[in-house]
Design a protein around this motif. Structure first.
Motif, mmCIF file in Angstrom:
data_model
loop_
_atom_site.group_PDB
_atom_site.id
_atom_site.type_symbol
_atom_site.label_atom_id
_atom_site.label_comp_id
_atom_site.label_asym_id
_atom_site.label_seq_id
_atom_site.Cartn_x
_atom_site.Cartn_y
_atom_site.Cartn_z
ATOM 1 N N ILE A 9 0.843 -1.203 0.000
ATOM 2 C CA ILE A 9 0.000 0.000 0.000
ATOM 3 C C ILE A 9 0.875 1.248 0.000
ATOM 4 O O ILE A 9 0.678 2.163 -0.804
ATOM 5 N N LEU A 10 1.851 1.284 0.874
ATOM 6 C CA LEU A 10 2.720 2.459 0.971
ATOM 7 C C LEU A 10 3.529 2.674 -0.307
ATOM 8 O O LEU A 10 3.697 3.815 -0.754
ATOM 9 N N ARG A 11 4.049 1.597 -0.893
ATOM 10 C CA ARG A 11 4.799 1.738 -2.154
ATOM 11 C C ARG A 11 3.924 2.354 -3.239
ATOM 12 O O ARG A 11 4.345 3.278 -3.946
ATOM 13 N N SER A 20 -6.977 7.559 -6.482
ATOM 14 C CA SER A 20 -8.130 7.409 -5.593
ATOM 15 C C SER A 20 -8.077 6.067 -4.873
ATOM 16 O O SER A 20 -7.387 5.138 -5.308
ATOM 17 N N ILE A 21 -8.799 5.975 -3.778
ATOM 18 C CA ILE A 21 -8.889 4.715 -3.030
ATOM 19 C C ILE A 21 -9.422 3.586 -3.924
ATOM 20 O O ILE A 21 -8.836 2.498 -3.943
ATOM 21 N N ALA A 25 -7.247 0.348 -4.696
ATOM 22 C CA ALA A 25 -7.783 -0.955 -4.283
ATOM 23 C C ALA A 25 -7.770 -1.933 -5.458
ATOM 24 O O ALA A 25 -7.381 -3.098 -5.296
ATOM 25 N N ASP A 26 -8.161 -1.455 -6.635
ATOM 26 C CA ASP A 26 -8.132 -2.315 -7.827
ATOM 27 C C ASP A 26 -6.715 -2.793 -8.122
ATOM 28 O O ASP A 26 -6.505 -3.972 -8.419
ATOM 29 N N LEU A 28 -4.304 -3.188 -6.117
ATOM 30 C CA LEU A 28 -3.818 -4.086 -5.071
ATOM 31 C C LEU A 28 -4.668 -5.352 -4.926
ATOM 32 O O LEU A 28 -4.320 -6.237 -4.141
ATOM 33 N N GLY A 29 -5.776 -5.402 -5.650
ATOM 34 C CA GLY A 29 -6.651 -6.555 -5.543
ATOM 35 C C GLY A 29 -7.429 -6.597 -4.240
ATOM 36 O O GLY A 29 -7.701 -7.673 -3.691
ATOM 37 N N LEU A 30 -7.794 -5.428 -3.727
ATOM 38 C CA LEU A 30 -8.536 -5.309 -2.467
ATOM 39 C C LEU A 30 -9.876 -4.640 -2.728
ATOM 40 O O LEU A 30 -10.075 -4.004 -3.756
ATOM 41 N N THR A 31 -10.756 -4.744 -1.760
ATOM 42 C CA THR A 31 -11.972 -3.938 -1.813
ATOM 43 C C THR A 31 -11.636 -2.546 -1.281
ATOM 44 O O THR A 31 -10.669 -2.375 -0.515
ATOM 45 N N SER A 32 -12.414 -1.573 -1.693
ATOM 46 C CA SER A 32 -12.189 -0.201 -1.214
ATOM 47 C C SER A 32 -12.314 -0.116 0.299
ATOM 48 O O SER A 32 -11.548 0.595 0.956
#
Length: 151
Positions: A9-11, A20-21, A25-26, A28-32
């Motif tokens: 996330i930090l990188r 944008s969040i 998120a996309d 990183l493969g995460l949900t917002s």
């Protein structure tokens, strides 16, 4: 402290702080919502300290940068406190650093031109309290200026 996801996330945030969040998120493969919780956790732990706007002072007409290395009269018990409080009041002082060693304080000063710097130096810098010695280093080039951490 930080796990692999926090580091990722930090990188990504360092590489593109304006994304944008949902976009991050996309990537990183995460949900917002999961990303938001992680970012909020990093903020609450003090790892992230907000967002900043970086203003290019050269675009505003400032062409001179000088680094002043100052030795204080340490026989005065309030030398550091008095000096730093007064230096903070000079708008053209962008940065104040303190050191252990021969040099006590470094000021980064900007000016529109040499005449403006000379006016700042004579009327503001030389009136700062408790100075024992001062050395001016004229900034020629910034070779590396990067706040991105190797995470």
């Amino acid at each position: 402290m930080l796990d692999d996801l926090d580091r990722r996330i930090l990188r990504h945030m360092q590489a593109d702080p304006e994304q944008s969040i949902p976009d991050l998120a996309d990537r990183l493969g995460l949900t917002s919502s999961r990303l938001t919780r992680r970012v909020d956790k990093l903020r609450s732990e003090g790892v992230l300290r907000g967002r900043r706007i970086v203003v290019d002072w050269q675009e505003l007409g400032y062409a001179v940068e000088v680094s002043l290395r100052i030795t204080l009269d340490k026989t005065q018990s309030r030398a550091f406190d008095d000096f730093i409080a007064a230096a903070r009041e000079i708008p053209e002082v962008l940065e104040i650093q303190t050191f252990l060693g021969q040099v006590d304080v470094r000021l980064s000063v900007i000016a529109r031109d040499m005449a403006h710097y000379q006016e700042i130096y004579r009327s503001r810098i030389l009136t700062l309290p408790h100075m024992a010695d001062i050395e001016a280093l004229m900034h020629v080039a910034r070779i590396k200026s990067n706040e991105t951490l190797p995470i």
